[in-house]
Design a protein around this motif. Structure first.
Motif, short mmCIF file in Angstrom:
data_model
loop_
_atom_site.label_atom_id
_atom_site.label_comp_id
_atom_site.label_asym_id
_atom_site.label_seq_id
_atom_site.Cartn_x
_atom_site.Cartn_y
_atom_site.Cartn_z
N VAL A 148 10.25 -13.07 4.79
CA VAL A 148 8.93 -13.23 4.16
C VAL A 148 8.05 -11.98 4.23
O VAL A 148 7.33 -11.69 3.26
CB VAL A 148 8.21 -14.48 4.72
CG1 VAL A 148 7.68 -14.25 6.12
CG2 VAL A 148 7.12 -14.95 3.78
N PRO A 149 8.06 -11.16 5.29
CA PRO A 149 7.19 -9.96 5.26
C PRO A 149 7.67 -8.91 4.27
O PRO A 149 6.87 -8.10 3.80
CB PRO A 149 7.26 -9.42 6.69
CG PRO A 149 7.84 -10.52 7.51
CD PRO A 149 8.73 -11.29 6.61
N SER A 150 8.97 -8.90 3.95
CA SER A 150 9.49 -7.85 3.07
C SER A 150 8.92 -7.95 1.66
O SER A 150 8.78 -6.93 0.98
CB SER A 150 11.02 -7.92 3.02
OG SER A 150 11.47 -9.11 2.43
N ILE A 151 8.57 -9.15 1.22
CA ILE A 151 8.08 -9.34 -0.14
C ILE A 151 6.70 -8.69 -0.34
O ILE A 151 6.54 -7.84 -1.22
CB ILE A 151 8.03 -10.84 -0.52
CG1 ILE A 151 9.38 -11.52 -0.23
CG2 ILE A 151 7.61 -11.00 -1.96
CD1 ILE A 151 10.52 -10.96 -1.02
N PRO A 152 5.67 -9.05 0.45
CA PRO A 152 4.37 -8.40 0.24
C PRO A 152 4.38 -6.91 0.54
O PRO A 152 3.65 -6.15 -0.10
CB PRO A 152 3.43 -9.16 1.20
CG PRO A 152 4.30 -9.85 2.16
CD PRO A 152 5.59 -10.13 1.46
N ILE A 153 5.20 -6.49 1.51
CA ILE A 153 5.25 -5.05 1.82
C ILE A 153 5.85 -4.28 0.65
O ILE A 153 5.32 -3.25 0.22
CB ILE A 153 6.07 -4.81 3.11
CG1 ILE A 153 5.33 -5.39 4.32
CG2 ILE A 153 6.30 -3.31 3.32
CD1 ILE A 153 6.14 -5.37 5.61
#
Length: 540
Positions: A148-153
């Motif tokens: 999940v953090p990879s998407i907004p980053i």
């Protein structure tokens, strides 16, 4: 004039926190560990269900996002930088580490002897859940937290064109320019603090396994000196890799690590208890899908067996502490991929990679216990998990060779994880980096040395157990930060989706002209040429 790429403010805050963590534990390990255990008990008592609900919500969000219209958005207008195999290898080896080599072969034994739901230990029912729970803890839920953090980053860097792979950058949709101020610094330091706890957990598990293997193979006595020697050797090894960078160092290391991992699994599958492996794995998949929601939300408030706190909450805390790091790393190597591809690649690829270990390594060990070939449970109780792991491997055909290769893969997994973590930490603690620019070589190596030095200090002070406990504690603020990132991303993409798709369609048609376009262009040139010539004559 040479640019200053070191963010001294974040670096100094992070180093201060590291000192506050390690020095008290080094001075008085007993009191330091007792204090952290009190904090841990308070968190699991008051916030335990939060971890469970957060994990389930994140998994549901990713499934919705992948199959919604937003899943078509491409993260950057270039082709993927790495092949799919190398991309998956980098993500898998960075996120999993040697933990899968440790727990993949022995985790079933803990669930078999101390099962959940009030089941009778060593019963048929316990045997059904034993290999399943490992697949659950290392499966879709774990990789959802990682993903999940990879998407907004990635969205912030490749779509919004922000020049930084930081968590604070991915939160800009909500916090705005405060990402450049104190709030942004706090968010980034929370990530660094959590990652240190996660790396400590990996080293706490990986080092004793390697020490047991060296003791078993070469007869070297298991001492603190041996553990320190292992960590220092790994530090030298991955410092060299960090020096050569992402493509020359980490990529080659990850590729060959995955080759070896799969090769060992295939050998055991063919020459081990193949029929039992297939039957047990099939049964486990059925048990998992039938009980997924119960396993995801199990707290045992009446029986108070402590199963959820000891296992599920520990794992979710471990994954949350690692998640920002794996998200940053995945974002950096995922330029040119779609949001759907990034999600499914991690959820399916990562899960199947972990299931491979539990299906083959774990079920082989379980078969040896059931068939009376290796007394795995007795060895686990009397000599510890590393000894039980090695005994299971030794019983295989060509067991001595498989044992050495297994330890080699575990060492490379551990080195790759610390390697990737040091790379990411150096990235976060840098500033003024251009798009695609890597942190300074010496700075990457500095973070690698720092991470292992912390482990050495805590190992010397017998504080690795405290650091393992810390992984759950440091994960608490990261849960809230990750939901802040999700809110920021949703705000961005719902407003900008139409314009993004138009731009990407234009980029695609411009970059890849069709044969018809070329023919039309040639005809247009033939028509325009006489007209231009006539105009020139008239002007003259």
């Amino acid at each position: 004039m040479k640019r200053n790429t070191i963010d001294k403010q974040i670096l100094s805050i992070a180093l201060t926190l590291v000192a506050l963590l390690t020095v008290p534990i080094l001075i008085n390990p007993a009191k330091g560990t007792a204090f952290l255990n009190k904090v841990l008990n308070s968190i699991t008592l008051n916030f335990g269900p939060l971890y469970l609900w957060a994990c389930l919500a994140i998994f549901g969000f990713l499934l919705w996002l992948a199959f919604s219209k937003y899943g078509k958005v491409k993260l950057g207008n270039s082709k993927p930088e790495f092949s799919t195999f190398s991309w998956l290898a980098l993500i898998f080896t960075a996120g999993i580490g040697s933990g899968i080599m440790y727990w993949g072969i022995i985790e079933w034994a803990y669930y078999y002897s101390s099962p959940p739901y009030g089941m009778e230990p060593l019963s048929v029912e316990a045997a059904s859940f034993a290999p399943t729970y490992g697949m659950f803890h290392w499966g879709f839920s774990a990789w959802a937290i990682y993903c999940v953090p990879s998407i907004p980053i990635a969205y912030a860097v490749y779509i919004k064109k922000y020049p930084s792979f930081r968590l604070s950058t991915a939160c800009r949709g909500i916090i705005g320019d405060r990402a450049d101020g104190l709030l942004g610094k706090i968010i980034d330091v929370c990530f660094m603090f959590g990652l240190i706890g996660g790396i400590g957990t990996s080293l706490a598990l990986g080092t004793p396994l390697l020490a047991e293997g060296i003791h078993h193979t070469f007869g070297v006595e298991k001492t603190l000196t041996l553990n320190l020697g292992i960590v220092v050797s790994l530090m030298i090894f991955f410092s060299i890799c960090l020096y050569f960078g992402l493509k020359k160092g980490l990529k080659l290391l990850s590729d060959w690590n995955l080759y070896l991992y799969v090769a060992i699994a295939v050998f055991i599958f063919i020459f081990g208890p193949t029929a039992f492996i297939i039957a047990s794995f099939t049964d486990s998949v059925g048990v998992l899908f039938q009980n997924f929601f119960r396993m995801s939300l199990y707290t045992d408030p009446v029986g108070k067996s402590g199963f959820s706190e000891a296992w599920t909450l520990f794992y979710w805390g471990w994954w949350f502490s690692y998640a920002p790091f794996t998200g940053m790393f995945a974002a950096r190597i995922s330029k040119g991929r779609t949001i759907k591809g990034l999600i499914l690649g991690q959820l399916i690829g990562g899960t199947l990679g972990c299931w491979l270990a539990f299906a083959i390594f774990g079920n082989t060990s379980m078969f040896y216990e059931m068939a009376g070939i290796v007394p795995v449970l007795d060895i686990l109780q009397n000599e510890g998990a590393p000894a039980a792991i090695l005994a299971s491997l030794q019983a295989l055909p060509l067991g001595g060779i498989i044992l050495i290769l297994y330890l080699l893969v575990a060492a490379i997994f551990l080195a790759t994880t610390v390697n990737s973590a040091a790379y990411t930490l150096s990235d976060v603690a840098s500033k003024n980096l251009q798009i695609g620019e890597e942190p300074a070589r010496w700075y990457r190596v500095f973070w690698g040395v720092l991470l292992t030095s912390i482990s050495i200090v805590l190992m010397y002070g017998d504080g690795l157990e405290a650091l393992q406990t810390l992984s759950i504690i440091t994960a608490l603020p990261l849960v809230f930060i990750m939901f802040l990132m999700i809110a920021s991303f949703v705000k961005w993409i719902t407003k900008e989706y139409e314009s993004i798709m138009v731009q990407q369609e234009n980029d695609a048609s411009g970059d890849l002209p069709t044969r018809e376009t070329e023919v039309v262009s040639q005809k247009q040139q033939k028509i325009e040429a006489p007209a231009i010539l006539s105009k020139t004559r008239l002007e003259n």
